[in-house]
Design an enzyme around this catalytic site. Structure first.
Site, short mmCIF file in Angstrom:
data_model
loop_
_atom_site.label_atom_id
_atom_site.label_comp_id
_atom_site.label_asym_id
_atom_site.label_seq_id
_atom_site.Cartn_x
_atom_site.Cartn_y
_atom_site.Cartn_z
N GLU A 83 -90.26 -55.46 108.86
CA GLU A 83 -91.46 -55.91 109.55
C GLU A 83 -92.60 -54.90 109.37
OE1 GLU A 83 -93.14 -55.74 114.04
OE2 GLU A 83 -90.98 -55.92 113.77
N ASP A 100 -96.04 -55.96 107.29
CA ASP A 100 -97.36 -55.91 107.91
C ASP A 100 -98.38 -55.31 106.95
OD1 ASP A 100 -99.19 -55.92 110.37
OD2 ASP A 100 -99.17 -53.80 109.85
N ASP A 147 -92.93 -61.57 113.71
CA ASP A 147 -92.28 -60.39 113.12
C ASP A 147 -91.36 -60.79 111.97
OD1 ASP A 147 -93.57 -58.88 115.00
OD2 ASP A 147 -91.81 -58.54 116.26
N GLU A 172 -93.33 -61.43 108.74
CA GLU A 172 -93.67 -60.17 108.09
C GLU A 172 -92.46 -59.56 107.39
OE1 GLU A 172 -97.39 -58.56 110.84
OE2 GLU A 172 -95.35 -57.91 111.31
#
Length: 223
Positions: free
Chosen positions: A43, A47, A116, A119
């Site tokens: 995650e 991002d 999450d 990502e």
């Protein structure tokens, strides 16, 4: 997993990466396998991958937008709500590995968990197939949606309606320049209100340049 790969339009060389991306911390914590990792590290990476790809796209696609507008547009595209839409389109909740308590508590539809996971999946694709593969998925599920929304906005009409609230207002568009080779020419346009320039814009066609100039004018007049 094959069904999810089909939805993504990407087949993993290392399927373990996708499994890791779908493993929530609640599941990893309940597992007897001490080596099992949650998707939190993926995650973190995803991002950054998402932010970079979106920023690169916006910078190239909107040469007229100032830094503030680019920042706001990027934030809207990478926010939790946007990622939840992607998760829902993929049916991602059904593939998540959740702990019993998290699963019973509605974790498969919890926005933060879904965002999450998106990502993490993007990071898994990046590690498995490189930035080009990740960019294709981001383009398909996030950036193409931005283009569709942008295409639906008629800034020229919106500007015309705005200035017509007062009588006697006259809008004119002027081509101020054209640069680059024929196959990649960039046009510059200005829009004047009663003879005074209120907006400038660029585009790969005169129509696009006019729309961007109208958008800039709307922003300026709203200030």
């Amino acid at each position: 997993m094959e069904a999810l790969e089909e939805k993504l339009g990407y087949q993993f060389e290392q399927p373990a990466l996708l499994e890791n991306a779908l493993t929530h911390s609640s599941y990893a914590n309940e597992s007897r396998d001490r080596e099992m990792q949650s998707n939190e590290r993926l995650e973190f990476l995803g991002d950054s991958v998402l932010g970079m790809v979106v920023a690169d796209y916006l910078y190239r696609a909107h040469p007229d937008l100032p830094e503030g507008d680019l920042t706001r547009t990027r934030a809207a595209l990478v926010c939790e709500g946007s990622l939840v839409e992607v998760a829902q389109q993929l049916g991602l909740g059904a593939y998540l590995k959740l702990g019993k308590g998290e699963d019973a508590g509605g974790g498969r539809t919890r926005p933060s968990i879904l965002a999450d996971a998106v990502e993490a999946v993007l990071a898994a694709v990046y590690l498995d197939g490189g930035i080009g593969s990740a960019r294709k998925i981001i383009r398909r599920f996030i950036l193409d949606r931005e283009e569709e929304k942008g295409a639906s906005r008629d800034y020229k009409t919106a500007l015309q309606e705005m200035v017509q609230r007062e009588s006697g207002q006259v809008l004119t568009y002027r081509l101020t320049g054209a640069e680059g080779p024929d196959h990649a020419k960039v046009f510059s346009m200005e829009v004047d209100l009663n003879g005074a320039t209120v907006g400038q814009g660029k585009g790969h066609s005169k129509k696009e340049a006019e729309q961007n100039a109208a958008r800039a004018a709307i922003e300026a007049l709203n200030r």
